[in-house]
Design an enzyme around this catalytic site. Structure first.
Site, PDB file in Angstrom:
ATOM      1  N   LYS A 182      38.394  41.051  12.444  1.00 21.24           N
ATOM      2  CA  LYS A 182      38.081  42.394  12.931  1.00 21.24           C
ATOM      3  C   LYS A 182      36.702  42.728  12.355  1.00 21.24           C
ATOM      4  CE  LYS A 182      38.494  47.016  13.394  1.00 21.24           C
ATOM      5  NZ  LYS A 182      37.203  47.293  12.716  1.00 21.24           N
ATOM      6  N   GLY A 239      37.624  46.219   0.747  1.00 24.82           N
ATOM      7  CA  GLY A 239      37.179  47.559   1.092  1.00 24.82           C
ATOM      8  C   GLY A 239      37.793  48.590   0.162  1.00 24.82           C
ATOM      9  N   SER A 240      38.021  49.769   0.712  1.00 23.97           N
ATOM     10  CA  SER A 240      38.469  50.877  -0.136  1.00 23.97           C
ATOM     11  C   SER A 240      39.945  50.761  -0.472  1.00 23.97           C
ATOM     12  CB  SER A 240      38.234  52.200   0.592  1.00 23.97           C
ATOM     13  OG  SER A 240      39.132  52.315   1.682  1.00 23.97           O
ATOM     14  N   ARG A 241      40.330  51.455  -1.543  1.00 22.09           N
ATOM     15  CA  ARG A 241      41.724  51.522  -1.949  1.00 22.09           C
ATOM     16  C   ARG A 241      42.570  52.131  -0.826  1.00 22.09           C
ATOM     17  NH1 ARG A 241      43.140  53.643  -7.947  1.00 22.09           N
ATOM     18  NH2 ARG A 241      45.398  53.841  -7.844  1.00 22.09           N
ATOM     19  N   GLY A 244      42.935  49.560   2.020  1.00 22.64           N
ATOM     20  CA  GLY A 244      43.832  48.468   1.629  1.00 22.64           C
ATOM     21  C   GLY A 244      45.283  48.909   1.597  1.00 22.64           C
ATOM     22  N   GLU A 263      41.275  43.397  -1.608  1.00 17.57           N
ATOM     23  CA  GLU A 263      40.442  43.563  -2.800  1.00 17.57           C
ATOM     24  C   GLU A 263      39.875  44.974  -2.669  1.00 17.57           C
ATOM     25  OE1 GLU A 263      37.477  44.317  -4.404  1.00 17.57           O
ATOM     26  OE2 GLU A 263      36.336  42.547  -3.768  1.00 17.57           O
ATOM     27  N   CYS A 300      31.530  45.692  -5.662  1.00 17.05           N
ATOM     28  CA  CYS A 300      32.859  45.960  -6.218  1.00 17.05           C
ATOM     29  C   CYS A 300      32.888  45.643  -7.702  1.00 17.05           C
ATOM     30  CB  CYS A 300      33.936  45.194  -5.475  1.00 17.05           C
ATOM     31  SG  CYS A 300      33.399  43.655  -4.750  1.00 17.05           S
ATOM     32  N   GLU A 382      37.083  54.756  -8.950  1.00 19.56           N
ATOM     33  CA  GLU A 382      35.801  54.170  -8.577  1.00 19.56           C
ATOM     34  C   GLU A 382      34.970  55.169  -7.775  1.00 19.56           C
ATOM     35  OE1 GLU A 382      36.130  50.835  -5.893  1.00 19.56           O
ATOM     36  OE2 GLU A 382      34.065  50.204  -6.261  1.00 19.56           O
TER      37      GLU A 382
END
Lengths: 515, 515
Positions: A182, A239-241, A244, A263, A300, A382
């Site tokens: 994607k 990507g972002s929390r 994810g 991640e 990251c 973060e």
């Protein structure tokens, strides 16, 4: 060369949902051409082709997959400046950085090709029959095989190394898993260029077309359809929390849950131990300022947290770091959304009670004490970009308590000298529990692609603490073990046949044996 | 010798919630003593002790953990008939079977002790610094370390080998993870006897008391409190699909989700290929009838599904199998609840449209055709006990379609002769996708504890297709990789120090090197 179409197996097909264009932060304008988002039929077709490709692809000789990876690497290099320039326009990342990232991407593909030939990944294991034992032991052999078609979600901050032909795709293809990528909507043109190289490589090697597809969507709808499609057996995401966790929830809600390797989030603590700080505080401040602002802080592994015991050396360090950060030029971030999120996040940290801000501007350095930090969950989050928080501790005990209070991290760093040995030895067990990678006297930005690398860590650094998304071990995410009991040699897969036709190192009765 | 108390670290403490007693299916009566279920304070104390024990336990030399496992093995043997007799009273499993299961449990502990000394589990990997490269490569080393305290849920059908000192506990302790075991309420006395051996072994070796605790509960409340406690980092479970999914949901709903390794549900298809059926149909019928009724069918690898192409040989096979099953004596099942669930499940299969029942009684054999089977999800569900379903296929294509329709399985078996090679070769790729273990010319009951064993498989056989709950690889569930970058030798863990003080095989630049 960029058409705005999706690549579905050997075909190209313009998506019909939600036309969108890339936005160039360099030009502050949209870029041509228009891309069409995919629909459920596109997902269905890509998945159907991937399923048809799965058995022939995974059961072919590993050598063929190695050549596929090498062909993709060659193709990426052959794109030349076209790729670098489009990636620059779409990401605002400097040309030199993107050239380095391309080399890293190419080397990553080649590393997995080399690993495929070594065969360590297959974990071929043979335990001989013991017909005389009571009860008799059958002949038992095992190997790891590909898990199934994999959905890969590209990252915003690495348009090459963590995107369409990045680490997730390279390790999934190496494992024998077809990939449906994607594209990240921030760099759809880069994604198409890279996707066409993979599509062409699959064709050149005569592999089944379903080995690779590339889909577009500027929203989350298509991604969720992909993750919940029964053909998909694993997901790679950087990507972002929030992103994810959304994929993880969708994957767990399936009738057959599947693993999501996401991640996500880390603040990458750097511990400034007293002797090191005294001996070379200015050099550490320089290294820190460079690492924090590298790529406008969009890594990251960005060092977002500094921890030290309070004292006069620390005051000097803060002044030096603040002065160095003030000299850093403001950078253009990847997208306006990322810029807005950074500005808001950095302001939120500044506004917390008990926080001061010695450096504010192109990069931000805030200051607080350990009890404030430990008590305020917001300070553990973060903030993606060039902002860091320095936390002062009264003493060694408070520094250890702070370490215990941390969430899971991608990295933890010790700035240490020999005179710091006692404190370092006390910290190490805590950091082992908290982080996937522990560094001494370096900075965490820069992730080497090699056998020993771990880019992952306890939640929320990664959704699976057992795995890494970078380095040789990344392939383990996409493999599962299968045992074969008493199969005749003619039915066994090549890795496990008596004659060892692939020339693998194998474990016999638990011991490694060369071919 | 059995007090009914819980074992919390070095202490024993009677639970105060919901007193219960074991029920003996042999005597059709409850057994003394009474057990007290634990409460939140017991969970808290066991977790707190486990957390305190974690670093010292995992960071001690692997040799000490090997000796712990061996001491437990010796202790189990030293219990002698006391253990076997209590297990027999609580489970109705025959004495000889339990003696065999004890030997398997002991050998399993010893295998992990031997593996700890070999060091393969630690995956020690070293990539040397390349200071002359541009950019320079740092020194990178990685090893696998223990994940954290583990909750283990014992199985009803293996009071020794899959319970308090079973495969989950052995592999978790080997990895360096403290274990909190939740005793199965069907065999709390056996659990306490085994738990006291572990408690005593921890004490003898001078290990921190929190390395092991044993909690009781006749309900699901305490188990959920354990799985959702922040100290717990992984869960081992063997039991029903419903139970496994409930634990999985609880683990995923935590602020920090954790892995649940649940071995749940399988019907273990056996494919009777035409030439084999023609050559030795009666022998296969004998092997099948023995495997189906072994231990009153109470194995997760019980052959619950037979698949064959219709024809005269198959009619002969059905008659032979039905006749053999009719000679099998009725057995006492593990618990009244399991008996009731089996009777209801077996009846439900019989009542399905398109199903006939050639053998009904102590063991059940039902018959249907492939299209009925493929269309009816209920026929794909495990019925725990001595019942099987034989599905007839019109031809090879329908047999392959049936194989594709299966859910994930622990095992898949081929009864084959050389003349079946073509069909076997066509089936193998499908079975590799469906099962963790593939057998030829055997039956799936009987799980060898060795290096190559895989006891697991795609969902719903297991919650993690990437792992096995039996054999050397079971330890991987409880380990995670950590990378060390540029650490001075004096700070590195022993497995990664230059001098290789543990004498491990390590991977240097990707290649295995002996010590």
């Amino acid at each position: 060369m960029i058409s705005g179409e999706q690549l579905i197996g050997a075909q190209q097909r313009r998506g019909t949902v939600g036309e969108f264009r890339a936005f160039s932060p360099v030009r502050d304008a949209v870029l041509e051409p228009a891309f069409g988002g995919g629909d459920a039929a596109d997902v269905e077709q890509a998945c159907s082709l991937a399923q048809a490709a799965f058995d022939p692809f995974r059961r072919n000789l590993p050598e063929l997959r190695a050549r596929l990876l090498e062909t993709i690497a060659e193709g990426l290099l052959a794109l030349g400046d076209v790729l670098i320039e489009r990636a620059h326009l779409e990401s605002a990342l400097p040309l030199a950085r993107l050239q380095g990232e391309r080399l890293r991407t190419v080397n990553q593909l080649r590393l997995f090709a080399q690993n495929l030939r070594d065969g360590h990944w297959s974990a071929a294991t043979l335990d001989a029959a013991l017909p005389g034992r009571q009860p008799p032991r059958p002949d038992l052999r095992s190997q790891k095989i590909a898990l199934g078609p994999v959905a890969v979600f590209g990252a915003s901050n690495f348009p090459l190394a963590f995107s369409v032909a990045g680490g997730d795709t390279a390790s999934a293809l190496a494992a024998g898993c077809p990939v449906i990528a994607k594209a990240h909507p921030a760099h759809p043109g880069t994604s198409e260029l890279v996707g066409r190289v993979i599509q062409q490589s699959v064709r050149e090697l005569g592999l089944p077309e379903g080995v690779f597809s590339l889909l577009h969507d500027s929203d989350t709808r298509l991604g969720l359809a992909l993750v919940t499609h029964p053909v998909i057996q694993a997901v790679g995401f950087t990507g972002s929390r929030r992103g994810g966790l959304a994929l993880q929830a969708a994957a767990q809600a399936r009738p057959q849950p599947i693993p999501v390797y996401a991640e996500m989030s880390a603040i990458n603590p750097v511990f400034l131990l007293p002797a090191a700080l005294q001996a070379r505080g200015e050099a550490i401040a320089q290294g820190f300022a460079d690492s924090l602002t590298l790529g406008v802080g969009q890594f990251c592994t960005n060092p977002g947290l500094l921890v030290a015991i309070d004292g006069p050396e620390l005051q000097g360090f803060v002044e030096a770091a603040a002065a160095l950060l003030a000299t850093k030029p403001a950078g253009t971030m990847l997208t306006p959304g990322i810029r807005a999120a950074y500005d808001a996040g950095a302001a939120r940290v500044r506004e917390q009670s008990g926080v001061s801000t010695p450096a504010e501007g192109s990069a931000q350095l805030c200051l607080t004490d350990a009890s404030t930090f430990i008590a305020n969950p917001l300070l553990h989050e973060e903030v993606f970009g060039p902002g860091a928080l320095l936390v002062t501790c009264r003493d060694r005990a408070e520094l250890l308590a702070l370490a215990e209070s941390l969430e899971g991290q991608l990295t933890a760093t010790l700035q240490l000298d020999e005179a710091d040995a006692d404190l370092a030895r006390a910290l190490l067990p805590v950091l082992e529990r908290k982080a996937g990678r522990i560094l001494a006297n370096g900075f965490p930005t820069g992730v080497e692609v090699c056998h020993a690398m771990v880019h992952g860590g306890p939640f929320p650094a990664s959704s699976s603490a057992l795995h890494t998304s970078v380095g040789s071990m990344a392939i383990e995410r996409f493999l599962r073990p299968v045992c074969y009991q008493d199969l005749p040699d003619w039915l066994l897969p090549p890795a496990l046949q008596n004659a060892n036709p692939l020339g693998l190192w194998r474990r016999l009765e638990g011991k490694p044996h060369p071919a």
